[in-house]
Design an enzyme around this catalytic site. Structure first.
Site, PDB file in Angstrom:
ATOM      1  N   ALA A  47       0.832  -1.196   0.000  1.00 15.23           N
ATOM      2  CA  ALA A  47       0.000   0.000   0.000  1.00 15.23           C
ATOM      3  C   ALA A  47       0.876   1.260   0.000  1.00 15.23           C
ATOM      4  O   ALA A  47       0.772   2.100  -0.892  1.00 15.23           O
ATOM      5  CB  ALA A  47      -0.942  -0.022   1.205  1.00 15.23           C
ATOM      6  N   GLY A  48       1.745   1.371   0.988  1.00 13.96           N
ATOM      7  CA  GLY A  48       2.562   2.579   1.103  1.00 13.96           C
ATOM      8  C   GLY A  48       3.563   2.709  -0.031  1.00 13.96           C
ATOM      9  O   GLY A  48       3.818   3.818  -0.532  1.00 13.96           O
ATOM     10  N   ARG A 340     -11.869 -19.149   4.402  1.00 14.47           N
ATOM     11  CA  ARG A 340     -10.970 -19.361   5.535  1.00 14.47           C
ATOM     12  C   ARG A 340     -11.670 -19.493   6.873  1.00 14.47           C
ATOM     13  O   ARG A 340     -11.327 -20.346   7.681  1.00 14.47           O
ATOM     14  CB  ARG A 340      -9.989 -18.195   5.603  1.00 14.47           C
ATOM     15  CG  ARG A 340      -9.100 -18.196   4.396  1.00 14.47           C
ATOM     16  CD  ARG A 340      -8.225 -16.992   4.325  1.00 14.47           C
ATOM     17  NE  ARG A 340      -7.340 -17.154   3.178  1.00 14.47           N
ATOM     18  CZ  ARG A 340      -6.425 -16.276   2.814  1.00 14.47           C
ATOM     19  NH1 ARG A 340      -6.281 -15.156   3.489  1.00 14.47           N
ATOM     20  NH2 ARG A 340      -5.663 -16.518   1.778  1.00 14.47           N
ATOM     21  N   HIS A 434      -3.820 -14.284  11.136  1.00 15.89           N
ATOM     22  CA  HIS A 434      -3.148 -14.020   9.879  1.00 15.89           C
ATOM     23  C   HIS A 434      -3.345 -12.598   9.364  1.00 15.89           C
ATOM     24  O   HIS A 434      -2.455 -11.993   8.795  1.00 15.89           O
ATOM     25  CB  HIS A 434      -3.699 -15.009   8.858  1.00 15.89           C
ATOM     26  CG  HIS A 434      -3.180 -14.840   7.481  1.00 15.89           C
ATOM     27  ND1 HIS A 434      -1.843 -14.918   7.192  1.00 15.89           N
ATOM     28  CD2 HIS A 434      -3.800 -14.582   6.305  1.00 15.89           C
ATOM     29  CE1 HIS A 434      -1.674 -14.729   5.893  1.00 15.89           C
ATOM     30  NE2 HIS A 434      -2.836 -14.503   5.337  1.00 15.89           N
ATOM     31  N   GLU A 458      -3.754  -2.767   4.678  1.00 14.84           N
ATOM     32  CA  GLU A 458      -4.331  -3.512   5.802  1.00 14.84           C
ATOM     33  C   GLU A 458      -4.644  -2.596   6.978  1.00 14.84           C
ATOM     34  O   GLU A 458      -5.457  -2.928   7.844  1.00 14.84           O
ATOM     35  CB  GLU A 458      -3.373  -4.642   6.219  1.00 14.84           C
ATOM     36  CG  GLU A 458      -4.037  -5.659   7.133  1.00 14.84           C
ATOM     37  CD  GLU A 458      -3.158  -6.871   7.440  1.00 14.84           C
ATOM     38  OE1 GLU A 458      -2.255  -7.187   6.646  1.00 14.84           O
ATOM     39  OE2 GLU A 458      -3.398  -7.502   8.491  1.00 14.84           O
TER      40      GLU A 458
HETATM   41  C1  LIG Z   1       2.350 -14.825   5.529  1.00 14.22           C
HETATM   42  C2  LIG Z   1       1.328 -14.008   4.815  1.00 14.22           C
HETATM   43  C3  LIG Z   1       0.881 -14.390   3.550  1.00 14.22           C
HETATM   44  C4  LIG Z   1      -0.060 -13.637   2.867  1.00 14.22           C
HETATM   45  N1  LIG Z   1      -0.466 -14.044   1.627  1.00 14.22           N
HETATM   46  C5  LIG Z   1      -1.337 -13.277   0.935  1.00 14.22           C
HETATM   47  C6  LIG Z   1      -1.715 -13.619  -0.402  1.00 14.22           C
HETATM   48  O1  LIG Z   1      -1.263 -14.613  -0.963  1.00 14.22           O
HETATM   49  N2  LIG Z   1      -2.573 -12.812  -1.044  1.00 14.22           N
HETATM   50  C7  LIG Z   1      -3.089 -11.690  -0.473  1.00 14.22           C
HETATM   51  O2  LIG Z   1      -3.842 -10.986  -1.125  1.00 14.22           O
HETATM   52  N3  LIG Z   1      -2.732 -11.331   0.785  1.00 14.22           N
HETATM   53  C8  LIG Z   1      -1.885 -12.104   1.496  1.00 14.22           C
HETATM   54  N4  LIG Z   1      -1.536 -11.733   2.780  1.00 14.22           N
HETATM   55  C9  LIG Z   1      -1.997 -10.457   3.315  1.00 14.22           C
HETATM   56  C10 LIG Z   1      -1.182  -9.318   2.737  1.00 14.22           C
HETATM   57  O3  LIG Z   1       0.131  -9.741   2.514  1.00 14.22           O
HETATM   58  C11 LIG Z   1      -1.121  -8.099   3.639  1.00 14.22           C
HETATM   59  O4  LIG Z   1      -2.382  -7.787   4.089  1.00 14.22           O
HETATM   60  C12 LIG Z   1      -0.605  -6.909   2.889  1.00 14.22           C
HETATM   61  O5  LIG Z   1       0.605  -7.222   2.239  1.00 14.22           O
HETATM   62  C13 LIG Z   1      -0.404  -5.730   3.796  1.00 14.22           C
HETATM   63  O6  LIG Z   1       0.236  -4.699   3.078  1.00 14.22           O
HETATM   64  P1  LIG Z   1       0.394  -3.264   3.693  1.00 14.22           P
HETATM   65  O7  LIG Z   1       1.094  -2.464   2.661  1.00 14.22           O
HETATM   66  O8  LIG Z   1      -0.913  -2.773   4.174  1.00 14.22           O
HETATM   67  O9  LIG Z   1       1.305  -3.461   4.987  1.00 14.22           O
HETATM   68  P2  LIG Z   1       2.743  -4.135   5.222  1.00 14.22           P
HETATM   69  O10 LIG Z   1       3.271  -4.800   4.022  1.00 14.22           O
HETATM   70  O11 LIG Z   1       2.634  -4.901   6.482  1.00 14.22           O
HETATM   71  O12 LIG Z   1       3.685  -2.905   5.451  1.00 14.22           O
HETATM   72  C14 LIG Z   1       3.693  -2.169   6.625  1.00 14.22           C
HETATM   73  C15 LIG Z   1       4.723  -1.086   6.499  1.00 14.22           C
HETATM   74  O13 LIG Z   1       4.574  -0.180   7.563  1.00 14.22           O
HETATM   75  C16 LIG Z   1       5.811   0.068   8.190  1.00 14.22           C
HETATM   76  N5  LIG Z   1       5.514   0.407   9.579  1.00 14.22           N
HETATM   77  C17 LIG Z   1       4.702  -0.243  10.451  1.00 14.22           C
HETATM   78  N6  LIG Z   1       4.628   0.424  11.605  1.00 14.22           N
HETATM   79  C18 LIG Z   1       5.404   1.519  11.476  1.00 14.22           C
HETATM   80  C19 LIG Z   1       5.720   2.599  12.328  1.00 14.22           C
HETATM   81  N7  LIG Z   1       5.198   2.724  13.536  1.00 14.22           N
HETATM   82  N8  LIG Z   1       6.595   3.532  11.865  1.00 14.22           N
HETATM   83  C20 LIG Z   1       7.120   3.434  10.607  1.00 14.22           C
HETATM   84  N9  LIG Z   1       6.815   2.461   9.765  1.00 14.22           N
HETATM   85  C21 LIG Z   1       5.968   1.499  10.195  1.00 14.22           C
HETATM   86  C22 LIG Z   1       6.616  -1.169   7.982  1.00 14.22           C
HETATM   87  O14 LIG Z   1       7.975  -0.860   8.053  1.00 14.22           O
HETATM   88  C23 LIG Z   1       6.173  -1.557   6.570  1.00 14.22           C
HETATM   89  O15 LIG Z   1       6.933  -0.838   5.637  1.00 14.22           O
HETATM   90  C24 LIG Z   1      -0.585 -12.481   3.473  1.00 14.22           C
HETATM   91  C25 LIG Z   1      -0.154 -12.091   4.728  1.00 14.22           C
HETATM   92  C26 LIG Z   1       0.783 -12.857   5.411  1.00 14.22           C
HETATM   93  C27 LIG Z   1       1.182 -12.437   6.787  1.00 14.22           C
END
Ligand SMILES: Cc1cc2nc3c(=O)[nH]c(=O)nc-3n(C[C@H](O)[C@H](O)[C@H](O)COP(=O)(O)OP(=O)(O)OC[C@H]3O[C@@H](n4cnc5c(N)ncnc54)[C@H](O)[C@@H]3O)c2cc1C
Ligand code: SF4
Ligand code: FES
Lengths: 671, 252
Positions: A47-48, A340, A434, A458
């Protein structure tokens, strides 16, 4: 009370036209003025990362933060299975509407129609964009993109890159970010943690961050702040999330005015490695894609289950007729591909009934078996090769080869952890925390209840209702970052073109920084006796036992009381070694666990408030005669949005009523 | 079958900061389950140090499942320890025996200065990426259809193999010249194998190599040690391909 404070800003007009219409009507910032505007993005996952790259390409000055040493390591990297898109390349009847419908139904009718429709609409652009970036998705022999199917749907719409889809998509974002970092349009702050948000005249205008190497507390200003910090599954201590995944950024903005929505909506994934014992630090997901070919079963006889646990009986020696393929039995039309929440509860039900097969303290675990797939593929391959009377060993060898091509890296990962080869003996799996569907409340523009503060990926609550379908989180993260936020944020920033740089030498920054420093001082000076992990583990136990896969009123009330008590004990007894200045990962953990200890209480309160079962939220008091979740659409077809009022126990509930104009609410059936 | 709980002696590199002198400290841990991961064993050591009023050992880790590339320990003289094709976090204690002495050090390479204890600074990799590790395409929402250019499955699979690099730096830590060729060649290869990446192939390889040299990584003398220790099995073929790309670019 459908509250006036919660304006979802859903555009008027027919569902399929809302987004286009909205894009055509919102304000724009012209290219020259974008240079005058700064945007902070906390988090560089899908996302970010996608938002940072796109906003920088558009011309905004982006400051991006992550706690890891590189944006490439955000937890999105761990996603295995795939990403959905309504491309209909397989010609199996997929469409934007069908993806929309499946997602709303999969979420057990607790998400917003307009947001989900938009998600389905932009899903196809995501695949085009990623291919253009050089993401090596799996292809067939004709050179076209391949698809697989995931739980809860009856079409093949999931794009994948072996079992490393999240990695490849994230590296795509990271490449796009790298290009902008090279051009100076993104300033990257890695090994930085956001400690608080700064609000000036009611608007989000900056953050206080800690440089995790030097320990320095820094002020950063911007015209808007985007939170993309991921989910809060680690409130359970054990989960499939990365060790550093946290709620701190989302919780901090909650305490400064952003409503927190549906905190109790958690996804417990059915196929993870079972716990090996008390030294466990995290659980590992075994991709849902395995359920395309793996069959889930437990021994039909409890004696057999016990013999397996005690190592007296091998699973491969249990005869076919003595196995209970319970998903195929209970849900014949979806079988092993039920969603799930349903699959997880079914596993718990079998284990509670004494059929669990893992020798750990809870005896919880079921088999995921590839033997039939190996034979089926082996026979097919023999035919293709023109061998009409293949020997069993030959069939197995062919079959194993095909299964390896599909799942090789997952099997290797499993073998590394357990020492067992899934080619020879069934995998042992069990549900684990998860994903969190709940998160910061946002309107259609992805803005939180703090003006100028956005939440994407997320971290927000918007698209998955009470249960997320597989392969849709990656889709949502990239939709938000590449295709939604870059439009909607312009509408807000259009009013800021004459504001000029936001100063950081103001009382608002002074006060926020002071509070952050005081909290850090408190931790390092506390003369406690237990490590941070000691408390985190305790919190995890409370959450898992009383607010986990199944919940009831009494348990939730106990959970609330126990979490409060634990929070008090944490304050008195936590011990943080080392100093405030300089690298100190125990100090980092202390701040994160302190926030989990508050969120946990709100989580349990939310679960207690919701007197129905829906999706991943299962209240034992509300189930059908067959033990399935029973929704209460009359009273609970709403989003709970909690407003902070000093303590988690005092948070005020606002309800955003969910209106379904295009989909009829039905009882979900996967039978 | 399953082994008994273990007692171990750990010799761990402790260093307070980039400019401080480091040294090996010896610790004892006991009651380690063979089913625990190596990092869970390190957690136990840290819990013990905290309870004794000492500072825990700092190390990088996050996903603990072999994909984020954070973890980076040099264990008994091997990057990511014994066991092929796995990261430190995937290493499990069943690979060790009761009574073993285990030496744990950080990556040691000029391009990766130590931050503290076992944690090193690998931002040089990010700077190499910013120099050219991308395809210049903006997000517009009207990029051509993903299936417009079919890609030969063989090439797509090879690109994928190269793309699985996790940026951990074990290749650098293992190389006697501290060369980053395996890492850089993996990225160059991924893009060189795809039609989308070929447009900028010349600038990409030149810019990435230039930055790599600037960061102080050494030359490749083809010993192949990197390939052996790489947790993702990134092949030396990629280095050969990058060399060809480099020659083609007229820089060779
Ligand atoms: C093992 C696993 C397998 C998965 N498989 C799938 C799949 O096959 N298909 C699917 O659609 N989804 C899947 N998911 C779900 C999906 O991967 C996640 O929901 C999604 O990638 C989240 O992306 P995001 O960009 O929101 O956050 P994230 O990728 O978690 O990124 C969070 C970011 O925030 C930063 N951050 C956090 N807190 C702070 C803070 N206080 N200060 C500064 N930076 C901070 C971190 O450094 C990171 O850069 C899976 C999840 C897991 C755990
Ligand atoms: S090439 Fe291998 S060893 Fe080098 S950084 Fe990539 S994954 Fe690590
Ligand atoms: S901690 Fe992520 S690869 Fe080891």
């Amino acid at each position: 009370m459908s509250s006036k404070v919660l304006d979802s800003k859903i555009p008027d007009g027919p569902l399929a036209e809302k987004w286009t219409h909205h894009k055509n009507n919102i304000k724009l910032v012209n290219p020259a003025n974008k240079r005058l505007i700064d945007i902070i993005i906390v988090g560089t996952g899908l996302a970010g990362g996608s938002a940072a790259a796109t906003l920088a390409e558009l011309g905004y000055n982006v400051k991006a933060f992550c706690y890891q040493d590189s944006p490439r390591r955000a937890h999105s990297i761990a996603a295995q299975g795939g990403i959905n898109a309504a491309k209909n390349y397989q010609g199996d009847g997929d469409s934007t509407y069908r993806l929309f419908y499946d997602t709303v139904k999969g979420g057990d009718y607790r998400s917003r129609e307009a947001n989900v429709y938009r998600l389905a609409e932009v899903s196809t652009n995501i695949i085009d964009q990623c291919v253009a970036q050089g993401v090596p998705f799996a292809r067939d022999y004709g050179g076209l993109l391949d698809n697989r199917s995931f739980g809860g749907v009856q079409v093949s719409r999931t794009f994948y890159a072996k079992g490393q889809t999240g990695q490849q998509l994230l590296l795509g974002c990271y490449s796009a970010m790298s290009r902008q970092i090279g051009k100076g349009k993104i300033k990257m702050y890695n090994r930085h943690e956001m400690m608080d948000i700064v609000i000036v005249n009611g608007k989000a205008r900056g953050i206080i961050a800690r440089n995790l190497i030097t320990g320095e507390i820094e002020r950063h200003s911007a015209h808007a702040v985007v939170i993309a910090s991921g989910g809060y599954g680690n409130v359970f201590y054990l989960s499939t999330n990365a060790m550093g995944s946290n709620t701190s950024a989302t919780w901090k903005i909650h305490k400064k005015g952003a409503f927190f929505a549906n905190p109790c909506f958690t996804q417990i994934h059915p196929t993870c490695n079972p716990q090996h014992g008390d030294q466990q630090s995290k659980l590992t997901l075994m991709s849902e894609s395995l359920r395309n070919d793996g069959r889930i079963w437990v021994p039909s006889r409890k004696e057999d289950a016990e013999a397996v646990r005690e190592g007296r009986l091998k699973p491969i020696d249990i005869a076919e007729e003595d196995r209970d393929y319970y998903l195929e039995r209970k849900y014949p039309s979806f079988g092993n591909l039920t969603p799930r929440d349903v699959a997880s509860r079914a596993a718990k039900e079998r284990c509670d009934a004494g059929h669990g097969i893992v020798n750990n303290s809870t005896k919880e675990g079921v088999f995921l078996d590839f033997a039939s797939a190996i034979v089926r593929y082996g026979k097919e391959e023999a035919l293709v090769k023109g061998i009409h009377n293949p020997a069993d060993a030959q069939i197995r060898a062919f079959g194993e080869e095909i299964v390896e091509a599909k799942y090789g890296n997952l099997f290797e990962m499993y073998e590394n952890i357990t020492g067992d080869s899934p080619y020879k003996t069934p995998m042992k799996i069990y549900p684990a925390v998860h994903y969190t569907m709940g998160g910061v409340w946002v309107d259609y523009n992805l803005m939180t209840s703090i003006p100028g503060c956005y939440a994407i990926g997320e971290a927000n609550f918007s698209d998955h209702g009470a249960n997320r379908l597989g392969a849709s989180a990656l889709m949502q993260g990239l939709a938000d970052g590449y295709f939604v936020l870059p439009y909607t944020i312009g509408d807000y920033l259009a009013d800021d073109i004459r504001t000029g740089t936001i100063r950081t030498d103001t009382t608002e920054f002074d006060e926020a920084e002071k509070a952050v420093k005081e909290r850090i001082e408190f931790f390092v000076n506390n003369k406690g006796k237990h490590s941070v992990d000691y408390f985190h583990r305790k919190l995890g136990k409370i959450m898992w036992n009383k607010a986990g896969m199944s919940r009831n009123k009494e348990g939730l009330q106990e959970a609330i009381a126990e979490i409060r008590e634990l929070r008090e004990q944490f304050r008195k007894e936590v011990k943080v070694p080392g100093k405030a200045d300089g690298l100190n990962s125990e100090l980092e953990k202390a701040g994160r666990v302190a926030d989990f200890l508050e969120l946990g209480e709100l989580f349990a309160r939310d679960a207690l408030n919701r007197n129905e079962s829906c999706g991943g939220h299962f209240r034992e008091e509300h189930k059908t005669d067959e033990g399935e979740a029973q929704r209460d659409d009359k009273n609970y077809a709403y989003v709970s949005a909690w407003e902070h009022k000093g303590a988690p126990g005092d948070a005020a509930l606002h309800k955003e009523k969910l209106v379904y104009e295009n989909i009829e609410l039905k009882t979900r059936s996967y039978k | 079958m399953s082994k008994e709980r273990m007692k171990l002696k750990l010799k761990v590199w402790r260093q307070n900061g980039p400019n401080e002198k480091g040294k090996i400290e010896t610790y004892k841990v006991s009651d380690i389950s063979p089913d625990s991961s190596f990092l869970e064993m390190m957690d136990i050591l840290n819990e013990q140090l905290i309870n004794e009023g000492k500072e825990p050992v700092e190390f990088d880790h996050d996903c603990r499942e072999g994909i984020c590339g954070s973890c980076s320990m040099f264990i008994n003289g091997e990057a990511h320890g014994p066991g092929k094709r796995m990261t430190t976090c995937q290493l499990h204690m069943r690979k060790f025996n009761d009574g073993d002495t285990i030496t744990i050090e950080p990556w040691k390479a000029k391009g990766f200065p130590v931050i503290k204890d076992l944690m090193v600074d690998r931002t040089a990799f990010d700077r190499i990426m910013s120099a050219g590790g991308f395809i210049s395409v903006n997000t517009s929402g009207n990029t051509q259809d993903a299936n417009a250019i079919p890609i030969n499955k063989h090439d797509a699979d090879k690109a994928m193999d190269a793309a699985t690099c996790i940026g951990c730096g074990a290749c650098v830590a293992t190389c006697k010249n501290a060369s980053a060729m395996l890492f850089v060649s993996a990225k160059v290869s991924q893009f060189a194998l795809l039609p989308q990446g070929q447009v900028e192939a010349v600038e990409r390889v030149q810019n990435m190599v230039k930055q790599m040299d600037k960061e102080g990584f050494g030359n490749c003398s083809n010993t192949g040690a990197c390939e052996v220790e790489c947790p993702k099995g990134i092949s030396l073929e990629n280095i050969a391909r990058m060399n060809r790309e480099y020659l083609k670019s007229g820089m060779g």
